[in-house]
Design an enzyme around this catalytic site. Structure first.
Site, PDB file in Angstrom:
ATOM      1  NE  ARG A  60      -3.981  -2.167   0.913  1.00  0.00           N
ATOM      2  CZ  ARG A  60      -4.564  -2.621  -0.920  1.00  0.00           C
ATOM      3  NH1 ARG A  60      -4.267  -2.176  -1.873  1.00  0.00           N
ATOM      4  NH2 ARG A  60      -5.166  -4.110   0.108  1.00  0.00           N
ATOM      5  CG  ASN A  90      -2.350  -2.086  -6.440  1.00  0.00           C
ATOM      6  OD1 ASN A  90      -1.398  -2.860  -5.712  1.00  0.00           O
ATOM      7  ND2 ASN A  90      -3.622  -3.110  -6.484  1.00  0.00           N
ATOM      8  CG  ASN A 276     -10.816  -8.858  -8.188  1.00  0.00           C
ATOM      9  OD1 ASN A 276     -10.727  -9.785  -8.443  1.00  0.00           O
ATOM     10  ND2 ASN A 276     -10.625  -7.354  -8.845  1.00  0.00           N
ATOM     11  CG  ASP A 303      -4.635 -10.886  -3.509  1.00  0.00           C
ATOM     12  OD1 ASP A 303      -3.878 -10.244  -3.912  1.00  0.00           O
ATOM     13  OD2 ASP A 303      -5.479 -10.940  -4.786  1.00  0.00           O
TER      14      ASP A 303
END
Length: 428
Positions: A60, A90, A276, A303
């Site tokens: 993050r 991301n 997801n 993940d």
């Protein structure tokens, strides 16, 4: 340089042995070892594994430090037995330039708990329109070898082909988040009986499987390496099986939660189960376990997706997707694969250390527990069983689907190049 003698450890689950660490290196493995001045760790039959390697972690930082930072994420990694993690791109800003990946890499070095290998974005801003600076990220101090738009699919076949062609020059790999965007518009959970009964938008298996089918064919055409992130369906397994039988250079990962949890849990409407790709059916779970056991699925990757409380403590439709996983991964693998007889501990070492290190080209990690090798190790009390308490997590976030659930196994010690990062279950 300090010395550590690990006494009576079951190396990869075998017969108890002693392991001597001198400085950053394993110097001896055998019975009845001694070393003057060494710190002695009485393993008492605990299982000693090479330090775990996670090819799929969300740290993050930069941009979402309210969820996680490189420091808190690597502390969570050390708590879970990891010595190397690959940090997804991301972030905010996106890790699509040499400058951002170097920032993440340096933060990992400063943390001292775990090596951090940044993953570079495939496309600028994860927008799927233009290739990012793949070569510059590879040539940077971070030495990026894995590229992914994870969180989004590289849905344009031409862009995916060009990325595969580009990374081939330096033996890189493109890690694909297989999700056909048009087939998953408004999707909230796995498409099936439960979604129909609950009235939630369905996420069909074919949305994953169609992208995997396309990309293994592209990888074959180009002669490059493609890696499938968080594979979740029985149909995906069969496509990867077929591709491997053809000699296509494809590897695949499964998450711990997809090895254990099913879409039946969504009946609770608890957003902690929103992820997801979505939790699938019992049939899918069993197919994933078998595929991991027989090597069709190459690795387990967490993940690890931390979110602050307010992003999960809300109605299902508004909730963020994702679960934390670094601190519980090994326990879930023991529950689903070892305690069921599908894998032994040598197999766990292969799926969670040796092979992910090889796929990501993580030097010094995923190495045998033998003399002359880097002392990246983790010691596991496999006899332990107890409830998961997220209040004790090192991660900044607490969005675990296992709160209160009894799981086996507990990491007691982790060593990064001979330096203890976790001792008796406590971070140093």
């Amino acid at each position: 340089m300090s010395k550590t003698l690990i006494r009576g450890a079951k190396v990869l689950g075998g017969e108890p042995q002693d392991v001597l660490i001198d400085g950053e290196t394993i110097t001896q493995v055998g019975a009845g070892l001694s070393a003057e001045g060494a710190e002695v760790v009485e393993a008492g039959g605990k299982v000693l594994l090479p330090g775990l390697v996670d090819l799929h972690t969300h740290l993050r930082e930069p941009g979402r430090e309210d969820s996680e930072t490189v420091l808190t994420g690597t502390r969570a990694a050390a708590s879970g037995g990891y010595t190397n993690v690959f940090a997804m791109a991301n972030t905010f800003p996106v890790a699509d330039t040499a400058g951002v990946v170097e920032q993440v890499w340096r933060l990992g070095q400063e943390s001292g708990y775990c090596d951090v290998q940044p993953i570079g974005a495939v496309t600028v801003g994860l927008e799927g329109q233009k290739l990012a600076e793949l070569g510059a990220m590879h040539e940077s101090a971070a030495g990026v070898t894995v590229f992914s738009d994870d969180g989004k699919c590289v849905h344009d076949a031409v862009i995916m082909r060009r990325a595969l062609e580009y990374v081939k020059a330096f033996d890189g790999v493109v890690a694909q988040h297989a999700q056909e965007p048009r087939l998953t518009e408004g999707a909230q959970m796995n498409e099936g009986v439960v979604s129909a009964e609950l009235g939630l938008g369905g996420w069909p298996a074919v949305a994953e499987e169609s992208v995997i089918a396309r990309d293994v064919l592209l990888a074959d055409h180009v002669g490059s390496r493609v890696h499938i992130c968080h594979l979740s369906t029985a149909g995906s397994v069969e496509i990867v099986r077929w591709a491997k039988s053809r000699g296509i250079r494809v590897t695949a990962e499964v998450t711990p939660h997809h090895l254990l949890l099913t879409d039946e849990l969504v009946r609770s409407y608890n957003p902690v189960y929103k992820v997801n790709p979505p939790l699938r059916t019992e049939r899918d779970v069993l197919a994933l376990r078998e595929a991991l056991a027989d090597g069709i699925i190459d690795i387990v990757a967490t993940d690890h997706a931390p979110h602050p409380h307010e992003d999960k403590d809300c109605e299902w439709a508004a909730a963020a997707m994702g679960m934390v996983g670094l601190e519980t991964a090994l326990s879930v693998v023991q529950e689903t694969m070892v305690d069921t007889g599908l894998l032994d501990w040598a197999g766990v070492a292969d799926r969670m250390s040796f092979t992910p290190a090889r796929i990501g080209r993580a030097e010094g990690h995923g190495r045998p527990v033998s003399a002359g090798e880097p002392a990246n190790l983790t010691l596991v009390d496999t006899a332990y069983r107890g409830p998961v308490d997220p209040a004790g997590f090192a991660s900044r976030s607490r969005n675990t689907p296992y709160e209160g659930r009894e799981l086996p196994g507990r990491v007691t010690h982790t060593w990064l190049r001979g330096k203890a990062t976790l001792v008796d279950g406590k971070l140093t």
